[in-house]
Design a protein around this motif. Sequence first.
Motif, PDB file in Angstrom:
ATOM      1  N   THR A  56       0.837  -1.202   0.000  1.00  0.00           N
ATOM      2  CA  THR A  56       0.000   0.000   0.000  1.00  0.00           C
ATOM      3  C   THR A  56       0.875   1.257   0.000  1.00  0.00           C
ATOM      4  OG1 THR A  56      -1.673  -1.185   1.270  1.00  0.00           O
ATOM      5  CG2 THR A  56      -1.861   1.204   1.186  1.00  0.00           C
ATOM      6  N   ALA A  57       0.618   2.147  -0.952  1.00  0.00           N
ATOM      7  CA  ALA A  57       1.345   3.414  -1.015  1.00  0.00           C
ATOM      8  C   ALA A  57       0.617   4.359  -1.949  1.00  0.00           C
ATOM      9  CB  ALA A  57       2.775   3.203  -1.517  1.00  0.00           C
ATOM     10  N   ASP A  58       0.646   5.649  -1.610  1.00  0.00           N
ATOM     11  CA  ASP A  58       0.225   6.696  -2.524  1.00  0.00           C
ATOM     12  C   ASP A  58       1.451   7.030  -3.370  1.00  0.00           C
ATOM     13  OD1 ASP A  58      -0.339   9.100  -3.832  1.00  0.00           O
ATOM     14  OD2 ASP A  58      -1.570   9.860  -2.183  1.00  0.00           O
ATOM     15  N   LEU A  59       1.405   6.674  -4.642  1.00  0.00           N
ATOM     16  CA  LEU A  59       2.590   6.791  -5.489  1.00  0.00           C
ATOM     17  C   LEU A  59       2.899   8.213  -5.909  1.00  0.00           C
ATOM     18  CD1 LEU A  59       2.147   3.600  -7.680  1.00  0.00           C
ATOM     19  CD2 LEU A  59       3.687   3.950  -5.744  1.00  0.00           C
ATOM     20  N   THR A  60       2.123   9.184  -5.447  1.00  0.00           N
ATOM     21  CA  THR A  60       2.459  10.584  -5.687  1.00  0.00           C
ATOM     22  C   THR A  60       3.174  11.207  -4.494  1.00  0.00           C
ATOM     23  OG1 THR A  60       0.371  11.504  -4.845  1.00  0.00           O
ATOM     24  CG2 THR A  60       0.405  10.789  -7.143  1.00  0.00           C
ATOM     25  N   VAL A  61       3.379  10.421  -3.434  1.00  0.00           N
ATOM     26  CA  VAL A  61       4.032  10.915  -2.210  1.00  0.00           C
ATOM     27  C   VAL A  61       5.388  10.226  -2.073  1.00  0.00           C
ATOM     28  CG1 VAL A  61       3.859  11.117   0.297  1.00  0.00           C
ATOM     29  CG2 VAL A  61       1.796  11.303  -1.124  1.00  0.00           C
ATOM     30  N   ALA A  62       6.452  11.000  -2.155  1.00  0.00           N
ATOM     31  CA  ALA A  62       7.798  10.432  -2.222  1.00  0.00           C
ATOM     32  C   ALA A  62       8.116   9.526  -1.034  1.00  0.00           C
ATOM     33  CB  ALA A  62       8.830  11.558  -2.316  1.00  0.00           C
ATOM     34  N   ALA A  63       7.752   9.944   0.175  1.00  0.00           N
ATOM     35  CA  ALA A  63       8.076   9.138   1.355  1.00  0.00           C
ATOM     36  C   ALA A  63       7.369   7.783   1.312  1.00  0.00           C
ATOM     37  CB  ALA A  63       7.696   9.894   2.622  1.00  0.00           C
ATOM     38  N   GLY A  69       9.296   0.924  -1.861  1.00  0.00           N
ATOM     39  CA  GLY A  69      10.508   0.386  -2.477  1.00  0.00           C
ATOM     40  C   GLY A  69      11.281  -0.510  -1.527  1.00  0.00           C
ATOM     41  N   GLU A  70      11.337  -0.127  -0.263  1.00  0.00           N
ATOM     42  CA  GLU A  70      12.030  -0.957   0.724  1.00  0.00           C
ATOM     43  C   GLU A  70      11.298  -2.269   0.938  1.00  0.00           C
ATOM     44  OE1 GLU A  70      14.983  -0.443   2.061  1.00  0.00           O
ATOM     45  OE2 GLU A  70      15.115   1.352   0.808  1.00  0.00           O
ATOM     46  N   ALA A  71       9.976  -2.227   0.972  1.00  0.00           N
ATOM     47  CA  ALA A  71       9.199  -3.457   1.135  1.00  0.00           C
ATOM     48  C   ALA A  71       9.395  -4.390  -0.057  1.00  0.00           C
ATOM     49  CB  ALA A  71       7.718  -3.127   1.306  1.00  0.00           C
ATOM     50  N   ILE A  72       9.425  -3.816  -1.251  1.00  0.00           N
ATOM     51  CA  ILE A  72       9.602  -4.625  -2.459  1.00  0.00           C
ATOM     52  C   ILE A  72      11.018  -5.186  -2.520  1.00  0.00           C
ATOM     53  CG2 ILE A  72       9.692  -4.496  -4.977  1.00  0.00           C
ATOM     54  CD1 ILE A  72       7.396  -2.376  -4.718  1.00  0.00           C
ATOM     55  N   THR A 119       9.625   4.146 -10.389  1.00  0.00           N
ATOM     56  CA  THR A 119      10.800   3.703 -11.144  1.00  0.00           C
ATOM     57  C   THR A 119      12.082   4.162 -10.468  1.00  0.00           C
ATOM     58  OG1 THR A 119       9.514   3.776 -13.192  1.00  0.00           O
ATOM     59  CG2 THR A 119      11.910   3.710 -13.404  1.00  0.00           C
ATOM     60  N   GLY A 120      12.077   5.391  -9.961  1.00  0.00           N
ATOM     61  CA  GLY A 120      13.251   5.878  -9.243  1.00  0.00           C
ATOM     62  C   GLY A 120      13.558   5.064  -7.998  1.00  0.00           C
ATOM     63  N   ALA A 121      12.500   4.677  -7.290  1.00  0.00           N
ATOM     64  CA  ALA A 121      12.694   3.895  -6.065  1.00  0.00           C
ATOM     65  C   ALA A 121      13.244   2.508  -6.351  1.00  0.00           C
ATOM     66  CB  ALA A 121      11.368   3.782  -5.309  1.00  0.00           C
ATOM     67  N   LEU A 122      12.931   1.965  -7.542  1.00  0.00           N
ATOM     68  CA  LEU A 122      13.315   0.585  -7.852  1.00  0.00           C
ATOM     69  C   LEU A 122      14.438   0.480  -8.879  1.00  0.00           C
ATOM     70  CD1 LEU A 122       9.747  -1.018  -8.050  1.00  0.00           C
ATOM     71  CD2 LEU A 122      11.346  -1.053  -6.122  1.00  0.00           C
ATOM     72  N   ALA A 123      14.936   1.620  -9.358  1.00  0.00           N
ATOM     73  CA  ALA A 123      15.921   1.596 -10.450  1.00  0.00           C
ATOM     74  C   ALA A 123      17.125   0.731 -10.127  1.00  0.00           C
ATOM     75  CB  ALA A 123      16.356   3.021 -10.784  1.00  0.00           C
ATOM     76  N   ASP A 124      17.656   0.847  -8.928  1.00  0.00           N
ATOM     77  CA  ASP A 124      18.857   0.088  -8.561  1.00  0.00           C
ATOM     78  C   ASP A 124      18.557  -1.389  -8.330  1.00  0.00           C
ATOM     79  OD1 ASP A 124      20.354   2.376  -8.721  1.00  0.00           O
ATOM     80  OD2 ASP A 124      20.285   2.788  -6.564  1.00  0.00           O
ATOM     81  N   ARG A 125      17.264  -1.726  -8.221  1.00  0.00           N
ATOM     82  CA  ARG A 125      16.881  -3.116  -7.932  1.00  0.00           C
ATOM     83  C   ARG A 125      16.447  -3.875  -9.180  1.00  0.00           C
ATOM     84  NH1 ARG A 125      14.635   0.058  -3.486  1.00  0.00           N
ATOM     85  NH2 ARG A 125      15.778  -0.462  -1.592  1.00  0.00           N
ATOM     86  N   LEU A 126      16.389  -3.186 -10.327  1.00  0.00           N
ATOM     87  CA  LEU A 126      16.037  -3.865 -11.570  1.00  0.00           C
ATOM     88  C   LEU A 126      17.120  -4.866 -11.946  1.00  0.00           C
ATOM     89  CD1 LEU A 126      14.775  -0.795 -13.625  1.00  0.00           C
ATOM     90  CD2 LEU A 126      13.364  -2.643 -12.726  1.00  0.00           C
ATOM     91  N   ARG A 127      16.698  -6.028 -12.418  1.00  0.00           N
ATOM     92  CA  ARG A 127      17.663  -7.066 -12.768  1.00  0.00           C
ATOM     93  C   ARG A 127      18.527  -6.619 -13.950  1.00  0.00           C
ATOM     94  NH1 ARG A 127      18.233 -12.010 -11.144  1.00  0.00           N
ATOM     95  NH2 ARG A 127      16.114 -12.250 -10.322  1.00  0.00           N
ATOM     96  N   ARG A 128      19.820  -6.833 -13.816  1.00  0.00           N
ATOM     97  CA  ARG A 128      20.788  -6.483 -14.852  1.00  0.00           C
ATOM     98  C   ARG A 128      21.655  -7.696 -15.157  1.00  0.00           C
ATOM     99  NH1 ARG A 128      19.562  -2.002 -11.964  1.00  0.00           N
ATOM    100  NH2 ARG A 128      19.829   0.032 -12.952  1.00  0.00           N
ATOM    101  N   PRO A 129      21.651  -8.156 -16.428  1.00  0.00           N
ATOM    102  CA  PRO A 129      20.771  -7.757 -17.530  1.00  0.00           C
ATOM    103  C   PRO A 129      19.436  -8.474 -17.432  1.00  0.00           C
ATOM    104  CG  PRO A 129      22.251  -9.468 -18.287  1.00  0.00           C
ATOM    105  CD  PRO A 129      22.620  -9.198 -16.839  1.00  0.00           C
ATOM    106  N   GLY A 130      18.502  -8.083 -18.273  1.00  0.00           N
ATOM    107  CA  GLY A 130      17.237  -8.801 -18.390  1.00  0.00           C
ATOM    108  C   GLY A 130      16.031  -8.122 -17.800  1.00  0.00           C
TER     109      GLY A 130
END
Length: 250
Positions: A56-63, A69-72, A119-130
Amino acid sequence: MEQRRTAVVSGGGTGIGRAVAAELAGRGYRVAIVGRRAEVLAKAAAEIGGDVVPVTADLTVAAEVAAAGEAIAALGPVDVLVNNAGAVITPPADASLEALAEAWRRDLDTNLLSAVLLTGALADRLRRPGGRVILISSAAAQRGGAGPHSAGSYAAAKAALHGWGFGLARQFGPEGITVNILAPGYVESTEIFGSGWTPEFHADKIAATLVGRAGTPEDVAAAVAYLASPEAGYVTGQVIGVNGGAVLGR
């Protein structure tokens, strides 16, 4: 032993997002569905079955996005990120510039900023490559809205996803991550095309297609499944219409 694949779907509790989550879960993904309404997410997760995790998150609120992102992150690397969350904001009842500015800000926040932040919250967690990033836009981005006091802000916000997505494709391409945009047309059984529309509206939308029918959330989910697959590894930086021919490719 093959590692479990993880997908994230924003707006995954209803409509297209729910269909995408169900499609990916059926293909063996662990799926995190993200949205504002905890009860809607919980219901969707229970009905889809499999390994579906409500976040659960309001995706327009950065916090709140940072916390999501931490939960994911606890689920492991993200193989597929589907930025689906969005809505048509009701036009202001009065024609004041203040009301118009507020409606446009809400449309931009809901349809563009939500994708940028997640996307910003998860950018570093995206699988590389693929890794795969898929943005759900709209045919409205290609043909325009009806004017500044109606759906113009929605069309503009969705069109902004395209330019941003092209930049992401350039950024992530060297790391083996693809970024593509799906632009659905008229899709029944969604909150955007809900019960408030007239039978004439539905008939006009169907008449505008070349295939003579409305789209379904499952039509969009099937396109997402392809773009998420290994077979789509050479497809990136593209806008793909899922609209029954109502808007021709260009």
